[in-house]
Write an enzyme that holds these catalytic residues in place. Sequence first.
Site, PDB file in Angstrom:
ATOM      1  N   VAL A  30       0.857  -1.178   0.000  1.00  0.00           N
ATOM      2  CA  VAL A  30       0.000   0.000   0.000  1.00  0.00           C
ATOM      3  C   VAL A  30       0.896   1.232   0.000  1.00  0.00           C
ATOM      4  O   VAL A  30       1.637   1.461   0.960  1.00  0.00           O
ATOM      5  CB  VAL A  30      -0.934   0.021   1.227  1.00  0.00           C
ATOM      6  CG1 VAL A  30      -1.813   1.268   1.217  1.00  0.00           C
ATOM      7  CG2 VAL A  30      -1.804  -1.232   1.262  1.00  0.00           C
ATOM      8  N   CYS A  31       0.847   1.985  -1.078  1.00  0.00           N
ATOM      9  CA  CYS A  31       1.724   3.154  -1.222  1.00  0.00           C
ATOM     10  C   CYS A  31       1.050   4.393  -0.651  1.00  0.00           C
ATOM     11  O   CYS A  31       0.131   4.949  -1.256  1.00  0.00           O
ATOM     12  CB  CYS A  31       2.068   3.379  -2.689  1.00  0.00           C
ATOM     13  SG  CYS A  31       3.112   2.098  -3.387  1.00  0.00           S
ATOM     14  N   LEU A  32       1.495   4.807   0.506  1.00  0.00           N
ATOM     15  CA  LEU A  32       0.970   6.000   1.168  1.00  0.00           C
ATOM     16  C   LEU A  32       2.107   6.684   1.905  1.00  0.00           C
ATOM     17  O   LEU A  32       2.908   6.024   2.580  1.00  0.00           O
ATOM     18  CB  LEU A  32      -0.128   5.638   2.175  1.00  0.00           C
ATOM     19  CG  LEU A  32      -1.559   5.445   1.654  1.00  0.00           C
ATOM     20  CD1 LEU A  32      -2.439   4.934   2.778  1.00  0.00           C
ATOM     21  CD2 LEU A  32      -2.105   6.744   1.086  1.00  0.00           C
TER      22      LEU A  32
END
Length: 439
Positions: free
Chosen positions: A92-94
């Site tokens: 999850v790219c955050l």
Amino acid sequence: MSNQAILRLTREIQQLQQGTDLSLAVHYDDSDIRNVHALILGPPDTPYQFGFFEFSIKFGRDYPTHPPNVQALTTNCGRCRFNPNIYATGKVCLSILGTWRGTREEQWSSAQGLESILISIQSLMSSNPYENEPGFEVASSEHDKRNSEQYVAKIRHETLRLAVIEPLEASLGITPPSDANASLSDNEERELLEEDKPSPVPFADLRKRRFLWYFSAYMQSIDAAMLEYPRKQKFTRMPFEHGNNSMDGHFDYAELKQRLVVIKSALVGEGSNWSAEGLAAKEQEWGIAVNLQRQYEQIMESMKSQNNFTIGLNLVDENPFVWKLTYFGKPMTHLDGGVFEIDIHLSPKFPEVQPRVSMRTSFFHVRVSPDGVLCYFPQRSEEMRYHIDGIVAALEEENPPYDPRTAVNPEASRLFWGTPEDRRRYNRELRRSIERTMG
């Protein structure tokens, strides 16, 4: 992790579990509270609408100084990328998680926590997720617009298939159609069957109850999409998709519709089976049977002492797992004169498995699905008196706040929150349905 950090994480989990946000659910590993499972309900009016997306969240010993590790679990065993920022591998790219570059204000701080993480992930599930891809801000060509539409279309399809249908089929023991994974090799199919077993965390009951709430919305979405996307039409691959980090496949809404109907039938059968299981539990004097019998008697005693004549309650065939509630509409209210019969089926696993509540009487109401499933909320899930109170409160509420997650009749919702003329039509349909209960 320090004792103080454990206390903080415990508090964060409890706040989510006891909160009123219908979009988030969490559960932790009994052997290690640092291992958390979370479920995010796909936001309304997006291609993720009412999908059940699971995530694994592992908190390190340095929490809350550093963010936890988050992995998406709804990935079709690493084969499906649900968002430019949610990879098929589960990444999850955050910026809040330190997995994506961002401004200083967007980065993790110890003031943030579990809820802010889940809300940040949910924000990725927008009406146009194509915009999450870096560089989209400067892209405005017709090609990009077409890609955006195609991306939304395939996410909507795969949300139904992978985030709604397959988890429910697994928990109900339903074998999907033989061609449901026709694009996979034999080895991949065997691997898929091994890996896609029912989740060990207690989201199965939540999925089942919500599925019954949203069944009409799922079917409505499918009927609309079937007109636009022919069967077996291949998905369009996006410029940012490559290798296995993509969402490949084809449209087959006819099959999805068939599988939804099978799931619905299985859930109805499951609720009906509780009646026989309940009688057996009563004969064997299981603790839950004794407990429910006593709860029923206490509710009846309370109603008698309060001279409550708006509610009738009895056990069907003296079975403490099957209740029949009769509600009499109060004079001078929008339910005036109505006589509403409601079935409540309870599982021998209550309260871990919550009751299934449906109207015997057809009723046009935003909180009642076209199939009669009632959407209500008990203040405490382990006591039946709160369930009764919640059912009555849902029926009596004249002006519920707008919330697509609790408005389970699409047509009634459209009229209730539409134009003034729509609202008048809603009131007429409501009144007609009340008059039919008097016959």
